[in-house]
Design a protein around this motif. Structure first.
Motif: not given
Length: 388
Positions: A270-271, A295-296, A317-319, A335-336
């Motif tokens: 989830s975001t 983001a969870t 996350i996302g590179g 996470f932020e």
């Protein structure tokens, strides 16, 4: 040959039934080819010594049975901590010699003997019991003797070791196949304590040799000692961590390249966007100082992701490297991120994503522990996916 083909077919059937990693929330991916490459590099480095592969604690979280199968052609023996670990290998039709590294309780002795598991002895009661079993079964039973050279965890005392082995050699049915010690400080920069332990061990070995009592397998080196001190190699090295591509020492990677075998991944489930002053997770130990996206991820302490990583952990996350915000929960962590992250995106806890990398040693350092604890702590709830 037909048996081997059947086993390979069974493994492929299991793999085919597993969902692809793109459909899994949390998993550890094990590269068996990396483990094979590592053991061959180690064999070349230690030659003529052999490898005793330590695969206790489910092969440091990598999966004892698949790891044992991939290592079988390159090691002389496996080593584990418990009778149950050894029997698990036997039930998987692993026929290699298996050594249990510690004394076992009396009610487990016969169980181990039936499965032809080699036991370690360091006091009198266990070999007495083994001798009685050997006479009853009219067969020899192999043992290894642990000598305490200074770690003071277990083992026969140095000043009593020679007499102990002399006595063992009088017991009917007992075959002393090996003798070993364990170094307490091999991973330290200074060698003072290691030198002292090695001196004591060599003194015992020399006396046994003069008395024609020296067993055929002398082993002492763990991964750290194996890398830094060739004078600890003896007949075999007893290693675990390096098999899985993790180097316990700084500055050794140049002459012995190792490939990390495990990656630990999960996914964003989830975001959300959080306003200034909003708290995140239990206890609100993290509060947003500005509007942020979060983001969870489906990873928590029940998966082995330590609660000590709360507010300090990182993931890819996302590179990009992302910071953990708030407390690690049982099943999830937050996470932020930024608005480029979406549900289903990959979250790398250990491993590579693009040009960025997180290893188990980094995670261990953040919480004041060791790499071994990180790897063995990955729980059985996390499925292992094998690639070769």
């Amino acid at each position: 040959r037909s048996y081997l083909i059947m086993r390979l077919m069974l493994i492929w059937i299991i793999l085919l039934r597993m969902p692809p990693t793109s459909e899994m929330e949390t998993f550890a991916e094990i590269d068996l080819s990396a483990i094979r490459t590592n053991v061959k590099a180690i064999r070349s480095y230690i030659d003529p010594a052999k490898v005793i592969a330590v695969i206790k604690a489910d092969a440091y979280g990598h999966g004892a049975i698949p790891v044992a199968r991939i290592l079988a052609d390159d090691v002389m023996m496996f080593a584990v901590a418990t009778v149950d670990e050894a029997i698990e290998l036997r039930q998987a039709e692993i026929h290699h010699p298996i050594l249990i590294l510690y004394n076992v309780l009396p009610h487990l002795i016969e169980k181990a003997v039936i499965q032809k598991i080699t036991l370690t002895v360091s006091e009198a009661e266990l070999p007495k019991a083994l001798s009685k079993i050997a006479q009853r079964k009219n067969r020899d039973i192999k043992i290894h003797v642990n000598i305490n050279t200074g770690m003071n965890r277990d083992g026969a005392q140095c000043n009593q070791a020679v007499g102990f082995l002399q006595w063992l050699n009088t017991l009917p049915g007992i075959m002393v196949e090996g003798v070993f010690t364990h170094f307490a400080t091999a991973d330290k920069i200074t060698n003072t304590e290691l030198d002292q332990q090695l001196y004591r061990f060599n003194s015992v070995i020399d006396k046994l040799d003069r008395l024609n009592l020296l067993p055929t397998i002398v082993h002492a080196a763990n991964s750290s000692a194996m890398l830094k001190r060739k004078d600890t190699h003896f007949d075999a090295v007893r290693i675990g961590l390096t098999l899985f591509g993790l180097n316990p020492l700084v500055g050794t990677q140049d002459f012995l390249p190792l490939q990390s075998a495990l990656e630990w991944k999960t996914r964003v489930i989830s975001t959300e966007e959080i306003s200034v002053g909003e708290g995140i997770s239990y206890g609100f130990t993290y509060r947003a100082e500005r509007p942020i996206h979060i983001a969870t991820a489906r990873i928590g302490y029940a998966d082995g992701y330590s609660r000590l990583l709360s507010n300090t952990g990182i993931a890819l996350i996302g590179g990009k490297t992302r910071k953990l915000a708030g407390q690690v929960c049982m099943d999830v962590s937050v996470f932020e991120v930024d608005n480029s992250v979406n549900i289903g995106d990959e979250v790398v806890l250990i491993g590579w994503q693009g040009n960025y990398h997180i290893d188990a040693a980094q995670m261990a350092k953040k919480i004041g522990t060791i790499t071994y604890e990180i790897l063995t702590g990955i729980s059985k709830r996390v499925p292992r996916i094998y690639r070769d």
